[in-house]
Design a protein around this motif. Structure first.
Motif, PDB file in Angstrom:
ATOM      1  N   SER A 187       0.815  -1.217   0.000  1.00  0.00           N
ATOM      2  CA  SER A 187       0.000   0.000   0.000  1.00  0.00           C
ATOM      3  C   SER A 187       0.852   1.272   0.000  1.00  0.00           C
ATOM      4  N   PRO A 188       1.862   1.419   0.891  1.00  0.00           N
ATOM      5  CA  PRO A 188       2.712   2.624   0.811  1.00  0.00           C
ATOM      6  C   PRO A 188       3.457   2.744  -0.509  1.00  0.00           C
ATOM      7  N   LEU A 189       3.914   1.595  -1.048  1.00  0.00           N
ATOM      8  CA  LEU A 189       4.614   1.640  -2.331  1.00  0.00           C
ATOM      9  C   LEU A 189       3.689   2.113  -3.440  1.00  0.00           C
ATOM     10  N   ARG A 190       2.432   1.664  -3.397  1.00  0.00           N
ATOM     11  CA  ARG A 190       1.474   2.081  -4.408  1.00  0.00           C
ATOM     12  C   ARG A 190       1.195   3.571  -4.300  1.00  0.00           C
ATOM     13  N   ARG A 245       3.202   5.877  -3.072  1.00  0.00           N
ATOM     14  CA  ARG A 245       4.378   6.614  -3.530  1.00  0.00           C
ATOM     15  C   ARG A 245       4.467   6.600  -5.054  1.00  0.00           C
ATOM     16  N   TRP A 246       4.145   5.435  -5.642  1.00  0.00           N
ATOM     17  CA  TRP A 246       4.152   5.357  -7.099  1.00  0.00           C
ATOM     18  C   TRP A 246       3.115   6.306  -7.700  1.00  0.00           C
ATOM     19  N   GLN A 247       1.897   6.336  -7.156  1.00  0.00           N
ATOM     20  CA  GLN A 247       0.856   7.223  -7.668  1.00  0.00           C
ATOM     21  C   GLN A 247       1.235   8.683  -7.483  1.00  0.00           C
ATOM     22  N   ALA A 248       1.840   9.011  -6.329  1.00  0.00           N
ATOM     23  CA  ALA A 248       2.254  10.395  -6.103  1.00  0.00           C
ATOM     24  C   ALA A 248       3.325  10.816  -7.103  1.00  0.00           C
ATOM     25  N   TRP A 249       4.284   9.907  -7.369  1.00  0.00           N
ATOM     26  CA  TRP A 249       5.327  10.233  -8.348  1.00  0.00           C
ATOM     27  C   TRP A 249       4.738  10.398  -9.735  1.00  0.00           C
ATOM     28  N   TRP A 250       3.798   9.511 -10.084  1.00  0.00           N
ATOM     29  CA  TRP A 250       3.193   9.559 -11.414  1.00  0.00           C
ATOM     30  C   TRP A 250       2.332  10.806 -11.578  1.00  0.00           C
ATOM     31  N   GLN A 251       1.566  11.161 -10.541  1.00  0.00           N
ATOM     32  CA  GLN A 251       0.735  12.354 -10.620  1.00  0.00           C
ATOM     33  C   GLN A 251       1.581  13.616 -10.714  1.00  0.00           C
ATOM     34  N   ALA A 252       2.746  13.619 -10.051  1.00  0.00           N
ATOM     35  CA  ALA A 252       3.619  14.788 -10.118  1.00  0.00           C
ATOM     36  C   ALA A 252       4.130  15.028 -11.534  1.00  0.00           C
ATOM     37  N   ARG A 253       4.252  13.959 -12.312  1.00  0.00           N
ATOM     38  CA  ARG A 253       4.690  14.106 -13.696  1.00  0.00           C
ATOM     39  C   ARG A 253       3.545  14.510 -14.620  1.00  0.00           C
ATOM     40  N   GLN A 254       2.310  14.556 -14.080  1.00  0.00           N
ATOM     41  CA  GLN A 254       1.141  14.920 -14.869  1.00  0.00           C
ATOM     42  C   GLN A 254       0.380  16.039 -14.152  1.00  0.00           C
ATOM     43  N   PRO A 255       0.863  17.248 -14.182  1.00  0.00           N
ATOM     44  CA  PRO A 255       0.169  18.337 -13.479  1.00  0.00           C
ATOM     45  C   PRO A 255      -1.212  18.597 -14.068  1.00  0.00           C
ATOM     46  N   VAL A 256      -2.133  19.031 -13.211  1.00  0.00           N
ATOM     47  CA  VAL A 256      -3.498  19.325 -13.648  1.00  0.00           C
ATOM     48  C   VAL A 256      -3.534  20.735 -14.222  1.00  0.00           C
ATOM     49  N   ALA A 257      -3.945  20.869 -15.474  1.00  0.00           N
ATOM     50  CA  ALA A 257      -3.989  22.176 -16.132  1.00  0.00           C
ATOM     51  C   ALA A 257      -4.841  22.070 -17.383  1.00  0.00           C
ATOM     52  N   ASP A 258      -5.369  23.206 -17.808  1.00  0.00           N
ATOM     53  CA  ASP A 258      -6.157  23.252 -19.043  1.00  0.00           C
ATOM     54  C   ASP A 258      -5.280  23.520 -20.264  1.00  0.00           C
ATOM     55  N   THR A 259      -3.977  23.577 -20.063  1.00  0.00           N
ATOM     56  CA  THR A 259      -3.027  23.659 -21.166  1.00  0.00           C
ATOM     57  C   THR A 259      -2.039  22.506 -21.022  1.00  0.00           C
ATOM     58  N   HIS A 260      -1.493  22.090 -22.144  1.00  0.00           N
ATOM     59  CA  HIS A 260      -0.577  20.952 -22.119  1.00  0.00           C
ATOM     60  C   HIS A 260       0.437  21.118 -23.242  1.00  0.00           C
ATOM     61  N   ALA A 261       1.691  20.878 -22.937  1.00  0.00           N
ATOM     62  CA  ALA A 261       2.764  20.923 -23.924  1.00  0.00           C
ATOM     63  C   ALA A 261       3.504  19.592 -23.892  1.00  0.00           C
ATOM     64  N   THR A 262       3.668  18.977 -25.037  1.00  0.00           N
ATOM     65  CA  THR A 262       4.378  17.702 -25.116  1.00  0.00           C
ATOM     66  C   THR A 262       5.878  17.972 -25.217  1.00  0.00           C
ATOM     67  N   THR A 263       6.620  17.416 -24.282  1.00  0.00           N
ATOM     68  CA  THR A 263       8.073  17.626 -24.221  1.00  0.00           C
ATOM     69  C   THR A 263       8.778  16.277 -24.141  1.00  0.00           C
ATOM     70  N   GLN A 264      10.089  16.330 -24.036  1.00  0.00           N
ATOM     71  CA  GLN A 264      10.879  15.105 -23.930  1.00  0.00           C
ATOM     72  C   GLN A 264      10.525  14.333 -22.659  1.00  0.00           C
ATOM     73  N   ARG A 265      10.063  15.044 -21.632  1.00  0.00           N
ATOM     74  CA  ARG A 265       9.768  14.398 -20.342  1.00  0.00           C
ATOM     75  C   ARG A 265       8.434  13.675 -20.315  1.00  0.00           C
ATOM     76  N   ASN A 266       7.482  14.091 -21.114  1.00  0.00           N
ATOM     77  CA  ASN A 266       6.151  13.495 -20.998  1.00  0.00           C
ATOM     78  C   ASN A 266       5.659  12.818 -22.270  1.00  0.00           C
ATOM     79  N   VAL A 267       6.533  12.540 -23.220  1.00  0.00           N
ATOM     80  CA  VAL A 267       6.172  11.774 -24.410  1.00  0.00           C
ATOM     81  C   VAL A 267       6.828  10.399 -24.298  1.00  0.00           C
TER      82      VAL A 267
END
Length: 328
Positions: A6-9, A11-33
């Motif tokens: 459960s803690p590992l899950r 932490r994984w979700q928190a790390w993954w969500q941090a790489r996907q910020p919530v916004a109404d704009t989005h730019a595809t970069t080397q980090r998120n493609v």
């Protein structure tokens, strides 16, 4: 084991969500493609392996040349697929509210500052899986619009689903994608009754209370005589009476009129007994829409508060939003 997972899950979700910020704009970069080979790409790699083994086994120079040429084409395809998605900028327009069970339209705009992009697909990640994608080509140094139709689920103020921006251009050997988490939300109103019931008899009396009656000027009912005011119609002037008034230096006399007394329509939760919560909200939603169509001034009474009578798109939306967020 479960207590450790459960803690590992989390932490994984928190790390993954941090790489996907919530916004109404989005730019595809080397980090998120991200990019992986497709089934066709894996088959292509397998074919290259067979060609290489055959060339080694038979000592075929042309076999080596063909294998290495196809390998270079595959690597160029991977680079082109990734570059076809990387560098796009996107934004969206917050969708209008819809009723439960209907579909709403998500309007996206794509902005391109470099070469033309082909075969860009956008789909939504729902609990039941990804939706059918909508496709668009973005011209070089230009813009493109895309509309994605999504189903509206339960009533309430709902978050938009995660969007997946994908491409397989040019050969389909690789799939590149990027995730987008919109910040906008959509109002899902209760679904109105298919056959609206007539307004309750006591609705016009404020659910048993005295109705608010008012007379509006400018109607057809005679209400008296008054002095002429600027802007009055010539048809309202009493010419015979005004002739005597003019001789005495008095102002003209006009006929004063008003509209019949009007009553505010109250749509009350107590007028929908014998039904479950959702059915009662559906009945009230149908009454709101019917009153708006008929041009009747209406108010809404729910347990815990009321919306004063009014009319117009803003008032209708306020009433429907109250019904959408109602909790029994």
């Amino acid at each position: 084991m479960t207590s450790l997972a459960s803690p590992l899950r989390r932490r994984w979700q928190a790390w993954w969500q941090a790489r996907q910020p919530v916004a109404d704009t989005h730019a595809t970069t080397q980090r998120n493609v991200y990019i992986v080979p497709t089934i066709a790409g894996l088959a292509f790699c397998g074919t290259l392996g067979v060609l290489l083994l055959a060339s080694i086994n038979e000592q075929l120079s042309l076999g080596y040349a063909l294998t290495f040429a196809l390998t270079g084409a595959g690597l160029a395809s991977m680079h082109t697929t990734h570059a076809n998605l990387r560098g796009l900028e996107m934004d969206l327009k917050a969708p209008d509210g819809v009723h439960a069970g209907d579909e709403f339209t998500l309007e996206l705009r794509m902005h391109n500052r470099s070469h033309a992009r082909f075969g860009i697909a956008v789909s939504a990640q729902l609990d039941s899986g990804a939706t059918e994608p909508a496709w668009v080509d973005v011209p070089a140094l230009g813009h493109a619009a895309l509309k994605l139709r999504l189903p509206a689920g339960r009533r309430g103020l709902r978050e938009l689903p995660r969007l997946i921006v994908t491409t397989r251009f040019p050969l389909g050997f690789f799939r590149a994608w990027s995730y987008w988490r919109p910040a906008s939300r959509v109002w899902v109103y209760p679904r109105p009754d298919d056959v609206p019931a007539p307004f309750p008899p006591q609705a016009e009396a404020g659910a048993g209370e005295a109705a608010t009656a008012r007379a509006a000027p400018g109607g057809t009912d005679f209400s008296g005589v008054r002095a002429y005011r600027r802007g009055d119609s010539l048809k309202q002037i009493l010419w015979r009476k005004s002739a005597l008034a003019l001789e005495q230096g008095l102002p003209l006399w006009v006929r004063d009129t008003e509209s019949p007394l009007s009553r505010d329509l109250w749509l009350d939760w107590r007028d929908t007994p014998g039904r479950d919560t959702e059915a009662r909200l559906s009945r009230l939603a149908a009454w709101v829409l019917a009153a708006e169509r008929q041009g009747l001034s209406y108010g809404l009474r729910l347990p815990g508060g009321e919306t004063p009578p009014g009319l117009g798109p803003a008032h209708r939306q306020a009433c429907l939003e109250r019904l959408a967020e109602f909790e029994a």
